[in-house]
Design a protein around this motif. Structure first.
Motif, PDB file in Angstrom:
ATOM      1  N   ASP A  18       0.819  -1.215   0.000  1.00 47.95           N
ATOM      2  CA  ASP A  18       0.000   0.000   0.000  1.00 47.95           C
ATOM      3  C   ASP A  18       0.855   1.269   0.000  1.00 47.95           C
ATOM      4  O   ASP A  18       0.459   2.293  -0.575  1.00 47.95           O
ATOM      5  CB  ASP A  18      -0.939   0.003   1.211  1.00 47.95           C
ATOM      6  N   THR A  19       2.008   1.211   0.657  1.00 49.86           N
ATOM      7  CA  THR A  19       2.915   2.362   0.647  1.00 49.86           C
ATOM      8  C   THR A  19       3.425   2.629  -0.766  1.00 49.86           C
ATOM      9  O   THR A  19       3.492   3.783  -1.222  1.00 49.86           O
ATOM     10  CB  THR A  19       4.111   2.120   1.587  1.00 49.86           C
ATOM     11  N   ASN A  20       3.765   1.559  -1.482  1.00 53.06           N
ATOM     12  CA  ASN A  20       4.225   1.696  -2.855  1.00 53.06           C
ATOM     13  C   ASN A  20       3.130   2.293  -3.746  1.00 53.06           C
ATOM     14  O   ASN A  20       3.386   3.188  -4.566  1.00 53.06           O
ATOM     15  CB  ASN A  20       4.653   0.338  -3.398  1.00 53.06           C
ATOM     16  N   LYS A  21       1.895   1.818  -3.559  1.00 55.39           N
ATOM     17  CA  LYS A  21       0.764   2.360  -4.321  1.00 55.39           C
ATOM     18  C   LYS A  21       0.552   3.836  -3.980  1.00 55.39           C
ATOM     19  O   LYS A  21       0.264   4.661  -4.858  1.00 55.39           O
ATOM     20  CB  LYS A  21      -0.511   1.569  -4.019  1.00 55.39           C
ATOM     21  N   LEU A  22       0.677   4.160  -2.681  1.00 57.30           N
ATOM     22  CA  LEU A  22       0.494   5.542  -2.235  1.00 57.30           C
ATOM     23  C   LEU A  22       1.517   6.464  -2.883  1.00 57.30           C
ATOM     24  O   LEU A  22       1.177   7.564  -3.337  1.00 57.30           O
ATOM     25  CB  LEU A  22       0.610   5.610  -0.709  1.00 57.30           C
ATOM     26  N   LEU A  23       2.769   6.020  -2.952  1.00 57.90           N
ATOM     27  CA  LEU A  23       3.815   6.827  -3.575  1.00 57.90           C
ATOM     28  C   LEU A  23       3.548   7.014  -5.069  1.00 57.90           C
ATOM     29  O   LEU A  23       3.829   8.077  -5.629  1.00 57.90           O
ATOM     30  CB  LEU A  23       5.180   6.173  -3.356  1.00 57.90           C
ATOM     31  N   ASP A  24       2.983   5.972  -5.701  1.00 60.63           N
ATOM     32  CA  ASP A  24       2.609   6.096  -7.114  1.00 60.63           C
ATOM     33  C   ASP A  24       1.517   7.144  -7.291  1.00 60.63           C
ATOM     34  O   ASP A  24       1.563   7.953  -8.230  1.00 60.63           O
ATOM     35  CB  ASP A  24       2.137   4.746  -7.666  1.00 60.63           C
ATOM     36  N   PHE A  25       0.522   7.116  -6.376  1.00 61.06           N
ATOM     37  CA  PHE A  25      -0.542   8.130  -6.408  1.00 61.06           C
ATOM     38  C   PHE A  25       0.051   9.528  -6.239  1.00 61.06           C
ATOM     39  O   PHE A  25      -0.336  10.484  -6.924  1.00 61.06           O
ATOM     40  CB  PHE A  25      -1.568   7.878  -5.298  1.00 61.06           C
ATOM     41  N   GLY A  26       0.993   9.643  -5.282  1.00 61.11           N
ATOM     42  CA  GLY A  26       1.624  10.935  -5.030  1.00 61.11           C
ATOM     43  C   GLY A  26       2.409  11.428  -6.234  1.00 61.11           C
ATOM     44  O   GLY A  26       2.349  12.615  -6.572  1.00 61.11           O
ATOM     45  N   ASN A  27       3.131  10.525  -6.882  1.00 60.72           N
ATOM     46  CA  ASN A  27       3.896  10.887  -8.068  1.00 60.72           C
ATOM     47  C   ASN A  27       2.971  11.344  -9.198  1.00 60.72           C
ATOM     48  O   ASN A  27       3.245  12.340  -9.878  1.00 60.72           O
ATOM     49  CB  ASN A  27       4.727   9.685  -8.524  1.00 60.72           C
ATOM     50  N   LEU A  28       1.866  10.623  -9.386  1.00 59.39           N
ATOM     51  CA  LEU A  28       0.893  10.997 -10.417  1.00 59.39           C
ATOM     52  C   LEU A  28       0.281  12.358 -10.118  1.00 59.39           C
ATOM     53  O   LEU A  28       0.105  13.183 -11.025  1.00 59.39           O
ATOM     54  CB  LEU A  28      -0.190   9.922 -10.509  1.00 59.39           C
ATOM     55  N   ARG A  29      -0.049  12.605  -8.848  1.00 61.54           N
ATOM     56  CA  ARG A  29      -0.621  13.899  -8.447  1.00 61.54           C
ATOM     57  C   ARG A  29       0.374  15.029  -8.721  1.00 61.54           C
ATOM     58  O   ARG A  29      -0.006  16.111  -9.211  1.00 61.54           O
ATOM     59  CB  ARG A  29      -0.987  13.851  -6.966  1.00 61.54           C
ATOM     60  N   ASP A  30       1.652  14.769  -8.429  1.00 60.38           N
ATOM     61  CA  ASP A  30       2.689  15.773  -8.698  1.00 60.38           C
ATOM     62  C   ASP A  30       2.771  16.090 -10.194  1.00 60.38           C
ATOM     63  O   ASP A  30       2.890  17.263 -10.586  1.00 60.38           O
ATOM     64  CB  ASP A  30       4.052  15.273  -8.212  1.00 60.38           C
ATOM     65  N   GLN A  31       2.725  15.056 -11.025  1.00 58.86           N
ATOM     66  CA  GLN A  31       2.798  15.246 -12.473  1.00 58.86           C
ATOM     67  C   GLN A  31       1.598  16.037 -12.987  1.00 58.86           C
ATOM     68  O   GLN A  31       1.742  16.926 -13.836  1.00 58.86           O
ATOM     69  CB  GLN A  31       2.882  13.891 -13.175  1.00 58.86           C
ATOM     70  N   GLU A  32       0.410  15.719 -12.457  1.00 58.57           N
ATOM     71  CA  GLU A  32      -0.796  16.425 -12.878  1.00 58.57           C
ATOM     72  C   GLU A  32      -0.733  17.893 -12.481  1.00 58.57           C
ATOM     73  O   GLU A  32      -1.090  18.786 -13.276  1.00 58.57           O
ATOM     74  CB  GLU A  32      -2.028  15.761 -12.254  1.00 58.57           C
ATOM     75  N   GLU A  33      -0.291  18.171 -11.250  1.00 59.34           N
ATOM     76  CA  GLU A  33      -0.213  19.550 -10.788  1.00 59.34           C
ATOM     77  C   GLU A  33       0.860  20.336 -11.557  1.00 59.34           C
ATOM     78  O   GLU A  33       0.688  21.529 -11.848  1.00 59.34           O
ATOM     79  CB  GLU A  33       0.075  19.582  -9.286  1.00 59.34           C
ATOM     80  N   LYS A  34       1.971  19.652 -11.891  1.00 62.21           N
ATOM     81  CA  LYS A  34       3.019  20.304 -12.668  1.00 62.21           C
ATOM     82  C   LYS A  34       2.514  20.658 -14.069  1.00 62.21           C
ATOM     83  O   LYS A  34       2.781  21.759 -14.583  1.00 62.21           O
ATOM     84  CB  LYS A  34       4.236  19.383 -12.766  1.00 62.21           C
ATOM     85  N   ALA A  35       1.765  19.716 -14.672  1.00 62.46           N
ATOM     86  CA  ALA A  35       1.212  19.957 -16.011  1.00 62.46           C
ATOM     87  C   ALA A  35       0.224  21.111 -15.984  1.00 62.46           C
ATOM     88  O   ALA A  35       0.202  21.957 -16.897  1.00 62.46           O
ATOM     89  CB  ALA A  35       0.542  18.687 -16.530  1.00 62.46           C
TER      90      ALA A  35
END
Length: 233
Positions: free
Chosen positions: A205-222
């Motif tokens: 779940d921690t790995n999935k959470l970090l993936d969610f966080g990375n995706l959120r960062d990419q979306e906000e950067k875009a």
């Protein structure tokens, strides 16, 4: 109000993926309209906490009186489920929800309950097995942190780790208590197994959470780059 409408009204704020989700929601849908009006949401939270205290007491009695007192812990888990599962649902049913107050109180009391259960088991077990009680509390706390961070990142609140949620944990621990009454000493090893399983689930779940966080960062950067481009245009 029909049960289907009640069910829809009560469970729109969270996503459930646990094995017992359907029968559990059906039972809650049946119970909520039948809760006396003098029992408030906070009252149900208190009832749930009393269930956790009873679990703690059952460990103490099992240690110093007789192991059969662990069966009181099963009653404690049932009481804890009743209060913990219905406190927020009764607020939604009565149109008196306090989203962030209820969310905060629920998390705090869940942690108190976890500590009480871990402390009770720590008193009950001996020697090196006391470490497993500490590890259980730490790993369950880790799971709680993951669920809150996932809510923050995804705006989707889920209290389950895949097919296993708090209700399944209660059932599993209840079966473990019965096993201990029949085969004294087996609980120590079962708790170690639970800790290993929690550790594996938390890592996934921690790995999935970090993936969610990375995706959120990419979306906000875009979005930021798009906003800056629009300003220039």
């Amino acid at each position: 109000m029909g049960e289907e409408k009640i069910n829809k009204k009560l469970f729109t704020d969270r996503k459930r993926t646990n094995i017992l989700a359907n029968p559990e929601q059906q039972l809650i849908t049946y119970l909520v309209p039948r809760i006396p009006t003098f029992i408030t949401s906070n009252g149900l939270t208190a009832i749930g906490t009393l269930g956790s205290i009873l679990i703690f007491v059952s460990f103490i009695l099992a240690k110093y009186v007789a192991v059969s007192y662990l069966l009181l812990g099963i009653l404690g888990f049932a009481i804890n489920w009743f209060g913990d599962s219905l406190d927020g649902r009764i607020a939604y049913y009565r149109n008196t929800p306090r989203k962030w107050y209820g969310f905060s109180l629920d998390i705090i009391m869940d942690w108190v309950s976890t500590v009480l259960i871990g402390a009770g088991y720590m008193v009950y077990c001996d020697g090196i097995f006391e470490i497993s009680a500490y590890v259980f509390v730490v790993f369950y706390g880790w799971a709680m942190i993951i669920s809150q961070l996932r809510y923050k990142i995804t705006d989707s609140y889920s209290i389950d780790a895949g097919l296993v949620g708090p209700t399944e944990i209660r059932v599993i621990i209840g079966l473990m208590l019965i096993s201990e009454v029949i085969f004294p000493g087996v609980l120590n090893y079962l708790v170690i197994v639970i800790c290993v399983i929690l550790f594996i689930i938390n890592l996934i779940d921690t790995n999935k959470l970090l993936d969610f966080g990375n995706l959120r960062d990419q979306e906000e950067k875009a979005e930021k780059l798009k906003a800056e481009k629009n300003k220039k245009d």
